[in-house]
Design an enzyme around this catalytic site. Structure first.
Site, PDB file in Angstrom:
ATOM      1  N   THR B  97      52.188  43.737   6.490  1.00 24.65           N
ATOM      2  CA  THR B  97      52.061  44.494   7.740  1.00 24.65           C
ATOM      3  C   THR B  97      53.197  44.057   8.660  1.00 24.65           C
ATOM      4  O   THR B  97      53.142  42.985   9.267  1.00 24.65           O
ATOM      5  CB  THR B  97      50.702  44.198   8.390  1.00 24.65           C
ATOM      6  OG1 THR B  97      49.670  44.569   7.478  1.00 24.65           O
ATOM      7  CG2 THR B  97      50.538  44.993   9.687  1.00 24.65           C
ATOM      8  N   LYS B 173      50.137  51.857   9.004  1.00 22.85           N
ATOM      9  CA  LYS B 173      49.378  50.612   8.833  1.00 22.85           C
ATOM     10  C   LYS B 173      49.035  49.986  10.181  1.00 22.85           C
ATOM     11  O   LYS B 173      47.889  49.588  10.435  1.00 22.85           O
ATOM     12  CB  LYS B 173      50.205  49.631   7.995  1.00 22.85           C
ATOM     13  CG  LYS B 173      49.659  48.218   7.907  1.00 22.85           C
ATOM     14  CD  LYS B 173      48.276  48.142   7.256  1.00 22.85           C
ATOM     15  CE  LYS B 173      47.723  46.723   7.333  1.00 22.85           C
ATOM     16  NZ  LYS B 173      46.301  46.669   6.976  1.00 22.85           N
ATOM     17  N   LYS B 242      48.715  39.043  15.724  1.00 27.44           N
ATOM     18  CA  LYS B 242      50.075  39.433  15.348  1.00 27.44           C
ATOM     19  C   LYS B 242      50.149  40.951  15.164  1.00 27.44           C
ATOM     20  O   LYS B 242      51.075  41.614  15.646  1.00 27.44           O
ATOM     21  CB  LYS B 242      50.478  38.737  14.044  1.00 27.44           C
ATOM     22  CG  LYS B 242      51.886  39.056  13.611  1.00 27.44           C
ATOM     23  CD  LYS B 242      52.040  39.207  12.100  1.00 27.44           C
ATOM     24  CE  LYS B 242      51.005  40.124  11.459  1.00 27.44           C
ATOM     25  NZ  LYS B 242      51.353  40.626  10.123  1.00 27.44           N
TER      26      LYS B 242
END
Lengths: 296, 296, 296, 296
Positions: B97, B173, B242
């Site tokens: 990701t 994503k 994150k």
């Protein structure tokens, strides 16, 4: 059992619900503020009444499906309210989206008057109501839930019981409407980020609503949000705002800090403040709201 | 075709993915910063490598499934990076990701070096990876998507193509992870309001996840949120943070005001700032976060 | 003029205000729910009353300085309320922080009863009240403002008139309290970012409050926020929360989307929900609230 | 001491600052991307340079007052950057609003090259710069602060030292700009609620800015917000947005959850996304932003 029901409220949901009851053999004594709405039922077995009081005469059940707390209270307690015309033991099935406190208040009033009360709010857009696909949430005393059952079964695909607390079902309804608003905000932000990244908004929506988010809310509302299609108006922004305000009130009453409730509340309030409360769908408050701020 | 793959990253997702490739007859040249992780694969057909460079030698595919942009870049470009050891025309399948910009940057670098690049991030928790139930998003040139197909088919239940833009799949994503965070916040607030109204948190969650929100995210995550069960830690809060940071960055880059992205970003940042980034699941950042503020 | 005043409410502000009136030669007929509070005035020229009704007998002015709308209404309209004991033409000077709607409602009630009403809420902490440094906002009919003037001059350093609308001054008061909350949030976030960057929190606060933000709110509250000193409790978090709730209500009533009102509302609600409504100052809700989330 | 300074950046602040230095007897070697801007200084003692490198030749001080981090870095390190033309020991006085990290990075670069660096960002609008009323924040080694002092004294009304950490002053500057944005949001919401309650927006602003909030920010900006006067554009919304983005970045880096930083960030991002980044003042992003949402 006599199949006669007082039916108050012929809005977008009320009309198809009334039709289903008529189809199932009930005779309805209907009341609506705007009388002309009753014309949509004219071919059916109905009596058009000019007051809530009239609508409740000589029936065992009075259904209310109205826009807000004050309107429900007025139908019960106003000068032409039905509290005084209800039969002893008759049951007020209260299907509007209202505060749990209003339910508690109405329960006490009915108890004092010798009538009964059940909170039975519903989930579903008008099409779902027409297709008897509503989800009906109930809460309260076992006997009133039992008594209402046959009537409710004509209206939905499932009756879900949330216990003995009178207003419990109202909390579930408001929680659910908040969750729908949150999903609308989620999709509006997500799909706009995707769009502005060069992706096909619809394709992204299709992916999510057929995999991780393969459920009615993300599928049905996702279609509108991804296509930026906000017509026709099925549920007015101002009604959405009213529900957001009630959800926020329950958050306050239960002392639950809920920043996402605040966020969706402000999104809908913006739509209302801009003058779109009546002429746009609540989906637009989110979909168009996010797009506008993003300049697309 | 030679069934040999460079496989870099043996985290919670990497391990089950590697196992599936081995099961399907691939020999893996694995690299992981913490070498001991390779022990979990020891019975399989693997070569344990001490650098990314080694792992990429003499193979047609290098898969990276790592924690963040800088780690991926280092695996490619660092002193022991695999850019210089890749075969001409070999394909880097980048499943982490990361930002779309990082993908664009890596594509340019690979093109210059004579190797190829595909963004192919995945959706799914470790159990889904083990069950080959990942959803794999791809975007980029047709030939690299074609080339990667057989490998990806060993890993997921579906490969969804999002067009030619290199970083498009990365946007999908990040959008998806944002949508999951938003669902977590939605459930945490909704179910806490219900709980503090006297309702059974689990019963409310069950109702929604079997009707309006009957989909994997609300069902799977809803179980944890409604039961307030935040162990074991499947996806660390700091990794969730994150992703929230990256989603916010994409919102900034695409100039999309996204208050809900900010809200979930701050929720996860709070968890990290309080020292829970490593020892708690991202679900707890929302579930426990809302409960704590509500005093329950 | 007879210098006799009914004085209802001996809280943190009421006590020093009452003292100033006594100093200026007024005899006070005081009422407070907790009777023992009157002891703080015992050396002065007072009559301790056991009901609001008693306190209002034979005076031209009744001052209320109470915690919330319902308490004010009860003092006027309750079983022991003073509406029925007021002299014809006597003036209720309503100094509490309440909704503009409550003022409108009370005005109508007083008008019907032959008495008069003035909204005159105040800005200032207890020390300011003691030093006659309160700012008093008024709005309403010219004659009531004129009549109240001599009394109000004993209490503050300035009387600011906001026009003829009865509840106007209440809106100003709620707006001002919102602005103070916003300043508290601003300082709490700003000084915590500075602190976590390695700067001296106090030095940063001193710089801003002696330059760009050299004004009472940033100076007085800034001292507490920068020193993280939240004792003693001068204004309870729960009273701050009540004001935030009222400010939000006015935002709703005026259809003004106000995300910062929502933010400070949720900050204070969090303090209350965590059980700190009574035992901590509203400053702590912000200062400690931000610090806690930042893990410092 | 030779009174010769390299001066890079002739924007809204740079021009009046340059003029003051010229007035004080300095000869400036000026550089600006758009050369025509130097015409505003033509009557003064200046040399117009065509690169930053030229501007820094043979001087002891190089001042940069530029729009953002990348532009500053490029002036130092780019092909025509001044790092290579600086005298040994010459001092780069960096007055732009940039990240503390950028300062740390530049310090290291200057140290390696034998030159020196000081972060000295300023507070004040162009009029303040013209009137030598800027507030100058510094941080870093004692000797560089001492060396810069005479130059800085020509530019502001006060130099405030924030210790030894190189980027400390940059944090203070970003914190301050965040606090100004927060004040703008506060006033915009507060005064709009007052306006929609029927009060005079200007009168309410006057009250607060002469009492509780009697300080430059609430007075100067309050005038614009209350009068809804957003012309001329003194500080572009896109520059405000850049500062909000940097403040958010510092919040992330220091792990400080800061919902109000997010709120003002999104307000400015909205202005930029709608295409108003260049043609409207940051004050408008708040003032007009809130008014628009409130439908007034």
């Amino acid at each position: 059992m006599e199949k006669r029901i007082g039916f108050i409220g012929l809005g977008n949901l009320g009309i198809p619900m009334a039709k289903n009851l008529i189809t199932d053999g009930y005779h309805l004594q209907v009341y609506n503020r705007t009388t002309s709405k009753a014309k949509e039922l004219e071919q059916g077995s109905i009596t058009v009444c000019s007051t809530p009081a009239e609508a409740a005469r000589n029936v065992d059940f009075v259904i209310t499906i109205l826009s807000e707390d004050e309107v429900v209270k007025d139908a019960v307690l106003g000068d032409n309210g039905f509290l005084k015309t209800m039969r002893p033991g008759a049951l007020h099935i209260s299907m509007s989206t209202i505060l749990p406190d209003t339910s508690e208040e109405l329960l006490a009033i009915h108890n004092d008057a010798g009538s009964r009360y059940l909170a039975a709010p519903v989930f579903g857009r008008p099409e779902a109501a027409a297709a008897r696909k509503l989800w009906i949430c109930t809460s309260g005393a076992a006997d009133v839930k039992e008594a209402a059952k046959p009537v409710l079964e004509s209206l939905g695909q499932g009756i879900i019981d949330f216990g003995e607390t009178t207003g419990g079902a109202n909390v579930v309804k408001l929680t659910g409407n908040f969750m729908i608003m949150a999903a609308l905000e989620t999709m509006a932000e997500g799909y706009t980020i995707a769009e502005k990244s060069g992706l096909d908004r619809k394709q992204v929506a299709d992916f999510f609503s057929s995999t991780l988010f393969a459920c009615p809310i993300f599928q049905n509302y996702g279609k509108f949000i991804s296509a930026k299609q906000y017509e026709p108006v099925a549920f007015k922004a101002k009604l959405g705002y009213k529900d957001a305000r009630l959800a926020l009130k329950v958050a306050q009453q239960t002392e639950t800090p809920a920043p996402l409730v605040s966020l969706v509340h402000n999104r809908l309030l913006t739509s209302v403040a801009k003058g779109n409360g009546d002429n746009s769908d609540w989906i637009a408050a989110f979909g168009k709201g996010v797009s506008d701020e993003a300049g697309v």
